[in-house]
Design a protein around this motif. Structure first.
Motif, PDB file in Angstrom:
ATOM      1  N   ARG A 191      45.853  44.363  47.615  1.00 26.07           N
ATOM      2  CA  ARG A 191      46.649  44.206  46.391  1.00 26.07           C
ATOM      3  C   ARG A 191      46.963  42.729  46.136  1.00 26.07           C
ATOM      4  O   ARG A 191      46.895  42.268  45.002  1.00 26.07           O
ATOM      5  CB  ARG A 191      47.940  45.012  46.485  1.00 26.07           C
ATOM      6  N   ALA A 192      47.326  41.997  47.196  1.00 19.88           N
ATOM      7  CA  ALA A 192      47.642  40.574  47.045  1.00 19.88           C
ATOM      8  C   ALA A 192      46.425  39.799  46.539  1.00 19.88           C
ATOM      9  O   ALA A 192      46.552  38.948  45.655  1.00 19.88           O
ATOM     10  CB  ALA A 192      48.134  40.008  48.376  1.00 19.88           C
ATOM     11  N   GLN A 193      45.242  40.104  47.075  1.00 23.48           N
ATOM     12  CA  GLN A 193      44.017  39.435  46.614  1.00 23.48           C
ATOM     13  C   GLN A 193      43.749  39.756  45.148  1.00 23.48           C
ATOM     14  O   GLN A 193      43.378  38.864  44.372  1.00 23.48           O
ATOM     15  CB  GLN A 193      42.817  39.876  47.453  1.00 23.48           C
ATOM     16  N   LEU A 194      43.927  41.007  44.768  1.00 23.12           N
ATOM     17  CA  LEU A 194      43.702  41.392  43.373  1.00 23.12           C
ATOM     18  C   LEU A 194      44.683  40.693  42.440  1.00 23.12           C
ATOM     19  O   LEU A 194      44.287  40.195  41.386  1.00 23.12           O
ATOM     20  CB  LEU A 194      43.839  42.909  43.209  1.00 23.12           C
ATOM     21  N   LYS A 195      45.961  40.638  42.817  1.00 20.98           N
ATOM     22  CA  LYS A 195      46.962  39.963  41.983  1.00 20.98           C
ATOM     23  C   LYS A 195      46.597  38.492  41.809  1.00 20.98           C
ATOM     24  O   LYS A 195      46.674  37.947  40.701  1.00 20.98           O
ATOM     25  CB  LYS A 195      48.354  40.091  42.603  1.00 20.98           C
ATOM     26  N   GLN A 196      46.183  37.847  42.898  1.00 18.26           N
ATOM     27  CA  GLN A 196      45.809  36.440  42.836  1.00 18.26           C
ATOM     28  C   GLN A 196      44.586  36.254  41.936  1.00 18.26           C
ATOM     29  O   GLN A 196      44.545  35.344  41.104  1.00 18.26           O
ATOM     30  CB  GLN A 196      45.529  35.920  44.240  1.00 18.26           C
ATOM     31  N   TRP A 197      43.590  37.106  42.073  1.00 21.75           N
ATOM     32  CA  TRP A 197      42.394  37.008  41.254  1.00 21.75           C
ATOM     33  C   TRP A 197      42.724  37.208  39.778  1.00 21.75           C
ATOM     34  O   TRP A 197      42.267  36.452  38.913  1.00 21.75           O
ATOM     35  CB  TRP A 197      41.353  38.033  41.707  1.00 21.75           C
TER      36      TRP A 197
END
Length: 187
Positions: A174-180
């Motif tokens: 989820r953190a990677q998706l939010k950052q992307w």
């Protein structure tokens, strides 16, 4: 004399149909009772425990089978958006429509079919997956190649979920998706 000819004809037809429709076929042993594996596939919480960070599952014919690999994506770009359950036989069979990933829009506009079969095996479950309905041109070969790699990972996550007794932790994903998504919005 007629009976052997009919059997031979039936065998030839069956072989021709199998050759015409090449499916992705996988089978795994899961260290959990059929009821638990069934629940993992037929409920939103179950899907979140091994498959994707978000899901909407309505376990009935024509019910929703929305699996969101990217819950922050735009509608239609979250993953398996708009998929439907085709057939369901309690703790035995689940079939649903499926689409290609967003980076293959031509294939994504089409639908394929996934069939799951659940069977007791020892103290666990034998889960068999068949993914069929593949076209042959355009993006179809890329879509098929994608799922030839993806489905084994999904099934391994399912096995791990029951071997450890813990649902998959999606927080890093989820953190990677939010950052992307934040970086895409800033462009």
């Amino acid at each position: 004399m007629l009976r052997p000819l009919l059997l031979t004809a039936a065998l030839l037809c069956s072989t021709a149909l199998q050759a015409a429709e090449s499916a992705i076929e996988l089978s795994v042993a899961v260290k959990a009772p059929v009821s638990a594996v069934w629940q993992a596939w037929t409920s939103s919480a179950g899907i979140r425990s091994f498959f994707a960070p978000e899901a909407e599952v309505d376990a009935r014919p024509d019910g929703a089978f929305h699996i969101y690999m990217d819950p922050y994506g735009k509608p239609g770009m979250k993953g398996a958006d708009g998929m439907r359950i085709l057939a369901i036989e309690q703790e035995k069979l689940l079939s649903f429509t499926w689409n290609a990933p967003p980076h293959l829009p031509e294939a994504r506009a089409q639908r394929t079919v996934v069939i799951l079969r659940f069977a007791p095996e020892g103290e666990g479950t034998r889960l068999s997956l068949s993914h069929l309905g593949w076209g042959s041109g355009g993006e179809w070969p890329k879509a098929r190649a994608y799922f030839e790699k993806a489905w084994p990972n999904v099934l391994k996550n399912l096995q791990t979920r029951f071997e450890t007794g813990q649902p998959h932790d999606w927080s890093a994903w989820r953190a990677q998706l939010k950052q992307w998504h934040a970086s895409e919005a800033a462009k």
